[in-house]
Design an enzyme around this catalytic site. Sequence first.
Site, mmCIF file in Angstrom:
data_model
loop_
_atom_site.group_PDB
_atom_site.id
_atom_site.type_symbol
_atom_site.label_atom_id
_atom_site.label_comp_id
_atom_site.label_asym_id
_atom_site.label_seq_id
_atom_site.Cartn_x
_atom_site.Cartn_y
_atom_site.Cartn_z
ATOM 1 N N HIS A 190 0.797 -1.225 0.000
ATOM 2 C CA HIS A 190 0.000 0.000 0.000
ATOM 3 C C HIS A 190 0.827 1.271 0.000
ATOM 4 O O HIS A 190 0.256 2.359 0.100
ATOM 5 C CB HIS A 190 -0.920 0.065 1.222
ATOM 6 C CG HIS A 190 -1.967 -0.983 1.262
ATOM 7 N ND1 HIS A 190 -3.224 -0.800 0.740
ATOM 8 C CD2 HIS A 190 -1.953 -2.237 1.763
ATOM 9 C CE1 HIS A 190 -3.944 -1.893 0.928
ATOM 10 N NE2 HIS A 190 -3.190 -2.786 1.546
ATOM 11 N N LYS A 208 -8.688 13.551 4.750
ATOM 12 C CA LYS A 208 -7.751 12.417 4.738
ATOM 13 C C LYS A 208 -6.769 12.656 5.862
ATOM 14 O O LYS A 208 -6.776 13.731 6.473
ATOM 15 C CB LYS A 208 -7.021 12.316 3.398
ATOM 16 C CG LYS A 208 -6.473 13.657 2.892
ATOM 17 C CD LYS A 208 -5.860 13.555 1.505
ATOM 18 C CE LYS A 208 -6.866 13.624 0.382
ATOM 19 N NZ LYS A 208 -6.939 12.424 -0.428
ATOM 20 N N ARG A 209 -5.905 11.663 6.157
ATOM 21 C CA ARG A 209 -4.884 11.903 7.160
ATOM 22 C C ARG A 209 -4.039 13.115 6.754
ATOM 23 O O ARG A 209 -3.859 13.385 5.561
ATOM 24 C CB ARG A 209 -3.989 10.665 7.311
ATOM 25 C CG ARG A 209 -4.659 9.558 8.079
ATOM 26 C CD ARG A 209 -4.983 9.951 9.505
ATOM 27 N NE ARG A 209 -3.805 9.924 10.316
ATOM 28 C CZ ARG A 209 -3.532 8.995 11.221
ATOM 29 N NH1 ARG A 209 -4.393 8.005 11.457
ATOM 30 N NH2 ARG A 209 -2.421 9.046 11.936
ATOM 31 N N LYS A 221 0.386 14.570 1.130
ATOM 32 C CA LYS A 221 -0.998 14.817 0.689
ATOM 33 C C LYS A 221 -1.243 16.316 0.447
ATOM 34 O O LYS A 221 -2.252 16.699 -0.133
ATOM 35 C CB LYS A 221 -1.983 14.255 1.705
ATOM 36 C CG LYS A 221 -1.880 12.726 1.857
ATOM 37 C CD LYS A 221 -2.900 12.206 2.856
ATOM 38 C CE LYS A 221 -2.737 10.739 3.202
ATOM 39 N NZ LYS A 221 -3.343 9.823 2.216
ATOM 40 N N THR A 227 -8.767 6.285 -1.989
ATOM 41 C CA THR A 227 -10.097 5.698 -2.170
ATOM 42 C C THR A 227 -11.148 6.773 -1.920
ATOM 43 O O THR A 227 -12.256 6.699 -2.455
ATOM 44 C CB THR A 227 -10.317 4.512 -1.203
ATOM 45 O OG1 THR A 227 -9.824 4.884 0.081
ATOM 46 C CG2 THR A 227 -9.581 3.281 -1.678
ATOM 47 N N LYS A 287 -14.858 7.926 -3.775
ATOM 48 C CA LYS A 287 -16.127 8.196 -3.083
ATOM 49 C C LYS A 287 -16.698 9.542 -3.530
ATOM 50 O O LYS A 287 -17.900 9.680 -3.765
ATOM 51 C CB LYS A 287 -15.911 8.179 -1.566
ATOM 52 C CG LYS A 287 -15.510 6.799 -1.055
ATOM 53 C CD LYS A 287 -14.949 6.791 0.366
ATOM 54 C CE LYS A 287 -14.258 5.455 0.616
ATOM 55 N NZ LYS A 287 -13.415 5.454 1.824
HETATM 56 C C1 F58 Z 1 -3.159 3.761 2.137
HETATM 57 N N1 F58 Z 1 -2.221 3.399 3.141
HETATM 58 C C2 F58 Z 1 -2.526 4.509 0.989
HETATM 59 N N2 F58 Z 1 -1.651 3.033 5.319
HETATM 60 O O1 F58 Z 1 -1.835 5.633 1.475
HETATM 61 C C3 F58 Z 1 -3.636 4.931 0.033
HETATM 62 O O2 F58 Z 1 -3.102 5.563 -1.080
HETATM 63 C C4 F58 Z 1 -4.434 3.710 -0.393
HETATM 64 O O3 F58 Z 1 -5.557 4.088 -1.117
HETATM 65 C C5 F58 Z 1 -4.895 2.919 0.810
HETATM 66 O O4 F58 Z 1 -3.802 2.598 1.646
HETATM 67 C C6 F58 Z 1 -5.584 1.640 0.430
HETATM 68 O O5 F58 Z 1 -4.804 0.915 -0.470
HETATM 69 C C7 F58 Z 1 -2.574 3.457 4.433
HETATM 70 O O6 F58 Z 1 -3.690 3.824 4.778
HETATM 71 C C8 F58 Z 1 -1.784 3.037 6.652
HETATM 72 O O7 F58 Z 1 -2.677 3.639 7.221
HETATM 73 C C9 F58 Z 1 -0.785 2.209 7.422
HETATM 74 C C10 F58 Z 1 -1.283 1.888 8.793
HETATM 75 C C11 F58 Z 1 -0.275 1.100 9.582
HETATM 76 C C12 F58 Z 1 1.085 1.702 9.605
HETATM 77 C C13 F58 Z 1 1.584 2.060 8.258
HETATM 78 C C14 F58 Z 1 0.571 2.812 7.408
#
Ligand code: F58
Length: 788
Positions: A345, A523-524, A529, A631, A635
């Site tokens: 990811h 988003k975060r 970002k 994602t 939406k």
């Molecule tokens: C996200 N990763 C990507 N990681 O940033 C985003 O582009 C993508 O759409 C999504 O995954 C789904 O594929 C992400 O959310 C985390 O939150 C992790 C949580 C645990 C620690 C490392 C990052």
Amino acid sequence: MTMKTDILNRLKYSLGKDAENASTYDWRIALSLVLRDQMVETWFRSTRETYAASPKRVYYLSMEFLIGRLIEDMIANLRMEDTVKTAIAELGQDYDTIVHDEPDAALGNGGLGRLAACFMDSLATLGIPAFGYGIRYEHGLFEQSFAQGQQVEKPETWLTQRHAWEFERPEARYRIGFGGHVEHRDGSARWHPGEVVMATAHDTPVVGWNGDWGNTLRLWSAEPSKDFDLESFNRGDYLAAGRSEALARTISRVLYPDDTTESGKELRLKQEYFFTAASIMDLLRRYLADHDDIRDLPDYVAIQLNDTHPAIAGPELVRILVDEHGLPMDEAIPLTRRCLAYTNHTLLPEALERWSEHLMGRTLPRHLEIIRAIEHAHQTEFPDSPRILDHGDVRMGELAFIMAHKVNGVSALHTELVKQTVFADLHRIHPDRIINQTNGITPRRWLYGCNPSLRHLITDAIGEGWVTDLEQLTALKDKRDDAAFIDAFMASKRENKVNLSNWIGQTMGVALDPDAMFDVQIKRIHEYKRQLMNLLETVALWNEMRDNPNADWTPRIKIFGGKAAPGYFVAKDIIRLINDVAQVINADPVTGDRLKIVYPPNYNVTMAERLIPAADLSEQISTAGKEASGTGNMKFALNGALTIGTLDGANVEIRDHVGTENFFLFGLTAQEVMERRTHHGYSRAAIEASPRLQRVLGQIAEGRFAPQDPSRYHGLVGMLYDHDYFLVTCDFDSYFDTQRRADMVYQTPENWAAMALVNTASMGWFSSDRTIKGYAHDIWGAKSVLSA
Ligand code: F58
């Protein structure tokens, strides 16, 4: 019996309350229990059918399941909306109050966790037998509030209330070992853990559309292996007795709040092994209950690793096959590989997990030996392979790759970059292993549930088939020249904007003009970002509105939402700056209703469900090459927002689907980004070339937005001048110009609406049903068991 009597009975017999004394909470739990009863029927039937068919089962292992509230999802999937609403009204209660009483299950950080939740919905809707396996965190993602504009974190406490959906499974308990030593005798190995924790299952039924199929989300909670340390207790040392209990429970106590940065903490490794080991034992027990030969496992079991967090599944399964089933190592490794697949990811180097060999050896001594054996076997076959063990670390990405038969990226661009960057060398050795599965979102939650006004409009126009076959939305393209339909489409959006304005008015005390453009970035908070770029553009727009107050400006509401990791100080500065700027701009009588900034605290799934249907413009502005997919972008487009975005992640594919003329594109490409970084002093040069940006940075640096503390943002501004790694400065001008283009289009509402309609109509491909069919076909070899 009627729904009404069912609810009253639950109130009486499960909660011990009568209607006169019931609180909103009591009504909600009573209703949830009635709905759960309904789901159980589907669930049992699905389980029976699965046992009868003995198909391949899918096991989705994920550290995070960001499911949010469940009640409306359950009502929708069971098709009980009218029944429930009538019953609740007859009982003299308010439906909205009851459904809004449910706390969000915030068992995830962001996109990765939400993707897992959408996948569970699609697996159930498609009737693919599957389990989601994760951790039942006592505290989900922290609650965010703002104090003088700064983020404050408070623990989240969803489990202090009864979680009405789950069933505790005391019979599904496993011993999970840590530490200790390995005994080698006569060529075989035996691990003697030094510490044991129990994993107990809690099952939430996941019912798909129409109640046709039900799968299970099985979350593990950690408990001490003995209820109490009896010896200490008998000695009178009550504190020591409680300590071992507390230590065990720590494992499932909190969700790590780090998104995209790894903290490398021992507890995290323990969490990872804890839920992975419990899940593997559980699925093996299920397999062995009706199969004799462990060698057939890959024909019945597909294990998907959601990022590397469960990557220890590889060594764990090899360990069980070798140490407990007596398979030779060179058979156990390929057998395990046939069961496992891994989803990547992120490309951010700081987010790639690695554990020191020392910590791994101390925590999981037998696993470290097995990792060495895996490394050895791979190196023997491919001498120029990159290593799992590197500079005293275990690299979990390489481990996951080598132990998976398929590795997938989450958008077309991301998958290409995975091939070219992080796993370039492994890709050369295994050219067929990396494949793409572009992410998707469930249309049940992200249109049917969250946007009733648009749902009704669409269903009236094309019927209800789109709910499980989202490509049917294409039929709406014919309506783009239908003035009456466009009017209705605009009215639906306006209704959602009015609802949102009312909510913001009530919760934040800011009045919004529902006819202004609602421009949303949720988003975060992360540098890549580029919320900062959005904010700089806002200040630049404000300047220009003030310079030229009588021009025909398009009114805008800038809406931000998102949390920063507690230890990510730059992100926290960005939050503070947004709030500081909001104070100044929102109070300015010159711009007045034409420009406002709102940042509602504690963004979560429920807030997304409110904001997305009300958005006109979706901000997807990451530095190209950095957002694996996104994602939220899907939406928004599905709900009829236009995107302003870079060629990053799934934006690329969204733009292909909706048409380049219906997407506001700007900025450098991933290639150009890499190239630009090689120019010495690129950000200073970009700033010098942009008087508009210079002016904004000057204002922030001189304390225009923090008069009491004028040097507050010197660090942030200095960073943009000297090491603007995410190229905010380089993309700024093209972003600003593109925003003005959006302003222009918005001036003709019917044109905007027609473009927005084409967006909605073109998003069928982004259903997570399509994504899951792709995984099932290309990776798992799993099929639907739903009788047609
Ligand atoms: C996200 N990763 C990507 N990681 O940033 C985003 O582009 C993508 O759409 C999504 O995954 C789904 O594929 C992400 O959310 C985390 O939150 C992790 C949580 C645990 C620690 C490392 C990052």
